[in-house]
Scaffold this motif. Structure first.
Motif, short mmCIF file in Angstrom:
data_model
loop_
_atom_site.label_atom_id
_atom_site.label_comp_id
_atom_site.label_asym_id
_atom_site.label_seq_id
_atom_site.Cartn_x
_atom_site.Cartn_y
_atom_site.Cartn_z
N GLY A 2 25.83 51.06 25.43
CA GLY A 2 26.67 49.87 24.85
C GLY A 2 27.09 48.81 26.15
N LEU A 3 26.95 47.81 26.16
CA LEU A 3 27.33 46.78 27.09
C LEU A 3 29.01 46.70 27.35
CD1 LEU A 3 25.02 43.75 26.50
CD2 LEU A 3 24.56 45.53 28.08
N ALA A 4 29.19 46.75 28.68
CA ALA A 4 30.74 46.83 28.89
C ALA A 4 31.22 45.03 28.74
CB ALA A 4 30.71 47.18 30.42
N TYR A 13 34.18 36.81 33.86
CA TYR A 13 34.50 37.70 34.83
C TYR A 13 34.01 37.08 36.45
CZ TYR A 13 35.01 41.93 37.79
OH TYR A 13 35.50 42.80 38.71
N LEU A 14 32.66 36.67 36.29
CA LEU A 14 32.11 36.19 37.29
C LEU A 14 33.05 34.98 37.85
CD1 LEU A 14 28.44 36.24 36.24
CD2 LEU A 14 29.43 37.72 37.98
N GLN A 15 33.58 34.05 37.06
CA GLN A 15 34.41 33.02 37.18
C GLN A 15 35.35 33.62 38.08
OE1 GLN A 15 33.72 29.66 36.68
NE2 GLN A 15 35.54 29.44 38.06
N GLU A 16 36.05 34.57 37.78
CA GLU A 16 37.21 35.30 38.36
C GLU A 16 36.87 35.71 39.92
OE1 GLU A 16 39.62 39.51 37.54
OE2 GLU A 16 39.30 38.34 35.75
N VAL A 17 35.80 36.40 39.91
CA VAL A 17 35.55 37.19 41.20
C VAL A 17 34.82 36.21 42.15
CG1 VAL A 17 35.92 39.53 40.23
CG2 VAL A 17 33.45 38.56 40.27
N PHE A 18 34.05 35.23 41.47
CA PHE A 18 33.38 34.25 42.49
C PHE A 18 33.45 32.90 42.07
CE2 PHE A 18 30.79 38.16 42.92
CZ PHE A 18 30.91 38.23 44.45
N ALA A 19 34.67 32.53 41.95
CA ALA A 19 34.77 31.26 41.44
C ALA A 19 34.21 30.23 42.37
CB ALA A 19 36.54 30.83 41.46
N GLU A 20 33.89 30.36 43.63
CA GLU A 20 33.30 29.36 44.57
C GLU A 20 32.09 28.88 43.99
OE1 GLU A 20 32.67 33.41 46.67
OE2 GLU A 20 34.18 32.28 45.57
N LEU A 68 23.77 42.32 35.92
CA LEU A 68 23.29 43.24 34.93
C LEU A 68 24.07 44.54 35.14
CD1 LEU A 68 19.46 42.86 35.46
CD2 LEU A 68 20.56 43.03 33.25
N VAL A 69 24.42 44.85 36.63
CA VAL A 69 24.97 46.02 36.89
C VAL A 69 26.38 45.93 36.28
CG1 VAL A 69 26.27 47.18 38.80
CG2 VAL A 69 23.79 46.39 39.12
N LEU A 70 26.95 44.81 36.22
CA LEU A 70 28.44 44.51 35.89
C LEU A 70 28.26 44.80 34.27
CD1 LEU A 70 30.05 41.52 37.83
CD2 LEU A 70 30.46 44.02 37.96
N SER A 71 27.27 44.14 33.73
CA SER A 71 27.15 44.35 32.29
C SER A 71 27.28 45.63 31.62
CB SER A 71 25.99 43.68 31.66
OG SER A 71 24.88 44.25 31.87
N GLN A 72 26.67 46.90 32.53
CA GLN A 72 26.62 48.15 32.13
C GLN A 72 27.85 48.90 32.47
OE1 GLN A 72 24.14 49.52 30.34
NE2 GLN A 72 23.21 47.56 30.03
N LEU A 73 28.45 48.55 33.68
CA LEU A 73 29.56 49.41 34.29
C LEU A 73 30.77 48.58 34.13
CD1 LEU A 73 27.97 50.43 37.80
CD2 LEU A 73 27.91 51.51 35.43
N GLY A 74 31.05 47.41 33.79
CA GLY A 74 32.29 46.88 33.58
C GLY A 74 32.80 46.23 35.24
N ARG A 75 34.07 46.21 35.22
CA ARG A 75 34.67 45.49 36.37
C ARG A 75 34.53 46.44 37.55
NH1 ARG A 75 38.15 41.68 34.22
NH2 ARG A 75 39.27 41.57 35.98
N LYS A 76 33.41 46.31 38.16
CA LYS A 76 33.07 46.99 39.64
C LYS A 76 32.60 45.69 40.37
CE LYS A 76 32.76 51.28 38.27
NZ LYS A 76 33.32 52.44 38.75
N ALA A 77 33.52 44.87 40.82
CA ALA A 77 33.32 43.82 41.59
C ALA A 77 32.87 44.20 43.14
CB ALA A 77 34.82 42.90 41.68
N LEU A 78 33.05 45.49 43.49
CA LEU A 78 32.72 45.90 44.86
C LEU A 78 31.28 46.44 45.04
CD1 LEU A 78 36.00 47.25 46.18
CD2 LEU A 78 35.01 44.98 46.63
N ALA A 79 30.32 46.32 43.80
CA ALA A 79 29.22 46.77 43.90
C ALA A 79 28.51 45.93 44.80
CB ALA A 79 28.43 46.51 42.37
N LEU A 105 15.93 48.62 36.01
CA LEU A 105 15.04 49.68 36.05
C LEU A 105 15.55 50.92 36.21
CD1 LEU A 105 12.64 47.80 38.52
CD2 LEU A 105 12.58 47.79 36.19
N LYS A 106 16.75 50.81 36.83
CA LYS A 106 17.32 52.34 37.08
C LYS A 106 19.00 52.00 37.20
CE LYS A 106 17.88 56.19 40.22
NZ LYS A 106 18.84 56.56 40.38
N LEU A 107 19.57 52.49 36.58
CA LEU A 107 21.13 52.81 36.63
C LEU A 107 21.69 54.17 36.97
CD1 LEU A 107 23.55 51.27 36.64
CD2 LEU A 107 23.73 51.63 34.41
#
Length: 140
Positions: A2-4, A13-20, A68-79, A105-107
């Protein structure tokens, strides 16, 4: 698994961590198969001659795999991006939104690999292709 996030939650979330830069991108589709994002092209995304700049195209590809990474893992802004390959295939149409079709392709536990095709909106021929690898921060 399932998606996070759903598309709206991921956009917020993208607005929160990359508002600029978050307002430059729109998530059109997000599901288990991948994501469709758009770069809302503005004058600052264009290079001389009226085409979309390489850095703008790269930015869309990078944000697409990050999403895509965030959609799978959730709040991982430091990826973070650890590797990127980018093939420019044809000139995109300036002043037209750039569309990204991305899939993972791989997670794994430490790395995620995603593939992105970029298109000028309304044209089925890809303008660029990118493969990106992201490092996933360890759990604490």
């Amino acid at each position: 698994m399932g998606l996070a996030f759903d598309a709206a939650g991921l956009g917020a979330y993208l607005q929160e961590v990359f508002a600029e830069v978050a307002n430059d991108f729109v998530i059109d589709r997000l599901d288990e198969d991948g994501i469709t994002m758009r770069l809302l092209v503005d004058e600052r995304h264009l290079r001389p001659g009226g085409t979309i700049s390489g850095p703008s195209m790269f930015g869309l590809a990078d944000v697409t795999v990050y999403a895509l990474v965030l959609s799978q893992l959730g709040r991982k802004a430091l990826a973070v991006t650890t590797n990127a390959s980018f093939d420019f295939m044809r000139k995109p149409v300036g002043g037209t939104p750039l569309v990204a079709e991305g899939k993972l392709l791989k997670l794994g536990r430490q790395l995620a690999v995603g593939d992105v095709l970029l298109f000028s909106e309304g044209d089925p021929r890809p303008v660029a292709r990118s493969t990106m690898t992201y490092a996933i921060p360890p759990e604490r």
